[in-house]
Design a protein around this motif. Sequence first.
Motif, PDB file in Angstrom:
ATOM      1  N   LEU A 117       0.827  -1.206   0.000  1.00 60.89           N
ATOM      2  CA  LEU A 117       0.000   0.000   0.000  1.00 60.89           C
ATOM      3  C   LEU A 117       0.865   1.261   0.000  1.00 60.89           C
ATOM      4  N   ALA A 118       1.979   1.232   0.709  1.00 64.85           N
ATOM      5  CA  ALA A 118       2.870   2.394   0.744  1.00 64.85           C
ATOM      6  C   ALA A 118       3.480   2.668  -0.632  1.00 64.85           C
ATOM      7  N   ARG A 119       3.724   1.625  -1.391  1.00 66.65           N
ATOM      8  CA  ARG A 119       4.362   1.786  -2.705  1.00 66.65           C
ATOM      9  C   ARG A 119       3.362   1.921  -3.847  1.00 66.65           C
ATOM     10  N   ASN A 120       2.101   1.567  -3.600  1.00 64.40           N
ATOM     11  CA  ASN A 120       1.091   1.552  -4.658  1.00 64.40           C
ATOM     12  C   ASN A 120      -0.170   2.262  -4.170  1.00 64.40           C
ATOM     13  N   PRO A 121      -0.192   3.588  -4.211  1.00 58.53           N
ATOM     14  CA  PRO A 121      -1.346   4.336  -3.697  1.00 58.53           C
ATOM     15  C   PRO A 121      -2.630   3.935  -4.420  1.00 58.53           C
ATOM     16  N   VAL A 122      -3.712   3.868  -3.667  1.00 61.96           N
ATOM     17  CA  VAL A 122      -5.004   3.482  -4.249  1.00 61.96           C
ATOM     18  C   VAL A 122      -5.850   4.707  -4.588  1.00 61.96           C
ATOM     19  N   VAL A 123      -5.286   5.908  -4.398  1.00 64.33           N
ATOM     20  CA  VAL A 123      -6.058   7.133  -4.614  1.00 64.33           C
ATOM     21  C   VAL A 123      -5.208   8.133  -5.386  1.00 64.33           C
ATOM     22  N   ASP A 124      -5.884   9.105  -6.018  1.00 63.48           N
ATOM     23  CA  ASP A 124      -5.193  10.273  -6.544  1.00 63.48           C
ATOM     24  C   ASP A 124      -4.899  11.196  -5.371  1.00 63.48           C
ATOM     25  N   GLY A 125      -3.673  11.576  -5.242  1.00 64.20           N
ATOM     26  CA  GLY A 125      -3.280  12.378  -4.092  1.00 64.20           C
ATOM     27  C   GLY A 125      -2.210  11.639  -3.308  1.00 64.20           C
ATOM     28  N   ARG A 126      -2.107  11.942  -2.014  1.00 65.53           N
ATOM     29  CA  ARG A 126      -1.054  11.334  -1.200  1.00 65.53           C
ATOM     30  C   ARG A 126      -1.547  11.120   0.226  1.00 65.53           C
ATOM     31  N   VAL A 127      -0.964  10.144   0.883  1.00 64.97           N
ATOM     32  CA  VAL A 127      -1.220   9.918   2.301  1.00 64.97           C
ATOM     33  C   VAL A 127      -0.358  10.891   3.088  1.00 64.97           C
ATOM     34  N   ILE A 128      -0.992  11.733   3.903  1.00 62.83           N
ATOM     35  CA  ILE A 128      -0.247  12.745   4.656  1.00 62.83           C
ATOM     36  C   ILE A 128       0.115  12.281   6.060  1.00 62.83           C
ATOM     37  N   SER A 129      -0.582  11.257   6.562  1.00 66.87           N
ATOM     38  CA  SER A 129      -0.263  10.743   7.894  1.00 66.87           C
ATOM     39  C   SER A 129      -0.915   9.388   8.070  1.00 66.87           C
ATOM     40  N   VAL A 130      -0.375   8.626   9.016  1.00 65.89           N
ATOM     41  CA  VAL A 130      -0.886   7.285   9.309  1.00 65.89           C
ATOM     42  C   VAL A 130      -1.172   7.181  10.797  1.00 65.89           C
ATOM     43  N   VAL A 131      -2.354   6.646  11.129  1.00 67.37           N
ATOM     44  CA  VAL A 131      -2.674   6.237  12.497  1.00 67.37           C
ATOM     45  C   VAL A 131      -2.850   4.727  12.446  1.00 67.37           C
ATOM     46  N   ASN A 132      -1.933   4.014  13.076  1.00 70.50           N
ATOM     47  CA  ASN A 132      -1.898   2.557  13.004  1.00 70.50           C
ATOM     48  C   ASN A 132      -2.517   1.949  14.266  1.00 70.50           C
ATOM     49  N   LEU A 133      -3.248   0.871  14.092  1.00 66.49           N
ATOM     50  CA  LEU A 133      -3.984   0.232  15.181  1.00 66.49           C
ATOM     51  C   LEU A 133      -3.567  -1.237  15.254  1.00 66.49           C
ATOM     52  N   ASP A 134      -2.747  -1.568  16.232  1.00 68.73           N
ATOM     53  CA  ASP A 134      -2.213  -2.927  16.307  1.00 68.73           C
ATOM     54  C   ASP A 134      -2.109  -3.384  17.756  1.00 68.73           C
ATOM     55  N   MET A 135      -2.915  -4.352  18.105  1.00 65.51           N
ATOM     56  CA  MET A 135      -2.830  -5.086  19.369  1.00 65.51           C
ATOM     57  C   MET A 135      -2.862  -4.238  20.630  1.00 65.51           C
ATOM     58  N   PRO A 136      -3.836  -3.347  20.788  1.00 67.11           N
ATOM     59  CA  PRO A 136      -4.016  -2.771  22.122  1.00 67.11           C
ATOM     60  C   PRO A 136      -4.435  -3.879  23.085  1.00 67.11           C
ATOM     61  N   ILE A 137      -3.837  -3.896  24.261  1.00 67.58           N
ATOM     62  CA  ILE A 137      -4.193  -4.921  25.248  1.00 67.58           C
ATOM     63  C   ILE A 137      -5.410  -4.422  26.018  1.00 67.58           C
ATOM     64  N   MET A 138      -6.538  -5.043  25.782  1.00 69.33           N
ATOM     65  CA  MET A 138      -7.819  -4.543  26.293  1.00 69.33           C
ATOM     66  C   MET A 138      -8.337  -5.350  27.475  1.00 69.33           C
ATOM     67  N   THR A 139      -7.428  -5.701  28.382  1.00 64.06           N
ATOM     68  CA  THR A 139      -7.857  -6.451  29.564  1.00 64.06           C
ATOM     69  C   THR A 139      -7.781  -5.622  30.837  1.00 64.06           C
ATOM     70  N   TYR A 140      -7.524  -4.315  30.712  1.00 65.83           N
ATOM     71  CA  TYR A 140      -7.415  -3.454  31.895  1.00 65.83           C
ATOM     72  C   TYR A 140      -7.782  -2.028  31.502  1.00 65.83           C
ATOM     73  N   ASP A 141      -8.090  -1.232  32.491  1.00 64.22           N
ATOM     74  CA  ASP A 141      -8.487   0.160  32.271  1.00 64.22           C
ATOM     75  C   ASP A 141      -7.213   0.999  32.186  1.00 64.22           C
ATOM     76  N   PHE A 142      -6.735   1.248  30.957  1.00 65.78           N
ATOM     77  CA  PHE A 142      -5.434   1.897  30.795  1.00 65.78           C
ATOM     78  C   PHE A 142      -5.463   3.338  31.297  1.00 65.78           C
ATOM     79  N   GLN A 143      -4.368   3.736  31.946  1.00 67.10           N
ATOM     80  CA  GLN A 143      -4.183   5.104  32.444  1.00 67.10           C
ATOM     81  C   GLN A 143      -3.287   5.925  31.529  1.00 67.10           C
ATOM     82  N   ASP A 144      -2.508   5.242  30.690  1.00 72.46           N
ATOM     83  CA  ASP A 144      -1.562   5.917  29.813  1.00 72.46           C
ATOM     84  C   ASP A 144      -1.406   5.108  28.531  1.00 72.46           C
ATOM     85  N   VAL A 145      -0.744   5.719  27.559  1.00 70.16           N
ATOM     86  CA  VAL A 145      -0.489   5.058  26.288  1.00 70.16           C
ATOM     87  C   VAL A 145       0.949   5.318  25.866  1.00 70.16           C
TER      88      VAL A 145
END
Length: 257
Positions: A117-145
């Motif tokens: 995806l980084a090398r082959n854009p699927v849109v006209d234009g450009r990606v200006i930023s990425v927010v990635n979502l990978d494996m948040p541990i959701m077994t406790y009430d987090f106080q910080d990140v």
Amino acid sequence: LRGFALNGSARVAQASQATRLTSSNVVAILPGSDPSVAGEYVLLMAHLDGLGIRAAREGDAPDADRIRNGAMDNATGVATLIEVARQMIRDGRRQRRPILFAAVTAEEKGLLGAGFLARNPVVDGRVISVVNLDMPIMTYDFQDVIAFGAEHSTMGPIVARAAARMGVAVIPDPLPEQSLFVRSDHYQFVRVGVPSVFLMTGFGGEGRARFTGFLGDQYHSPRDDLSLPFNWQTGARFAQLNYLISREIADGAEPPR
């Protein structure tokens, strides 16, 4: 260690085997409201793959569970992606910039879907930023990140403002020996110069024990399933935090740098 001469000689042989497979990224676009920034896309991304079924081992019972379900890694990330998308639509106020939602494949095989995806854009234009979502541990009430990558771009203050609104602290990487910054999909975009951030639930309160306990006992195993003590309110808070970050980027006067 300094180099030194060895007495004798050695021979190294390498054998490799390749199998060609096809696996798809799944993408969607939420258009923005401002034509002047219609070519500036904010990318929200989570990996959709897991590790499948582990090989049988000596001593396994005949009915041993060998399915590595990937509930935390990474169904939690994909669920967060869907909930952020839902909130973007639900709040009734269209964001300025378009948002690209991507569930990418083959992260576990070396960030391959994100790399494509980084090398082959699927849109006209450009990606200006990425927010990635990978494996948040959701077994406790987090106080910080932990906000991997936030210190490398102007996304850092955006993350800090969103966290402050929710009463959440942002802490330094507590596991530098794990090299987590380079082990998830956002890193493929970092390599081509796109500002990126990757949030994980932090170590405050019972966080350290919960996080390291998951890494030690359930990570990449059949035990990563819905029998884990999921805290669904934690999931909602984590989605809201990533929504606030994504929303500010999408509505910002300038792209992140």
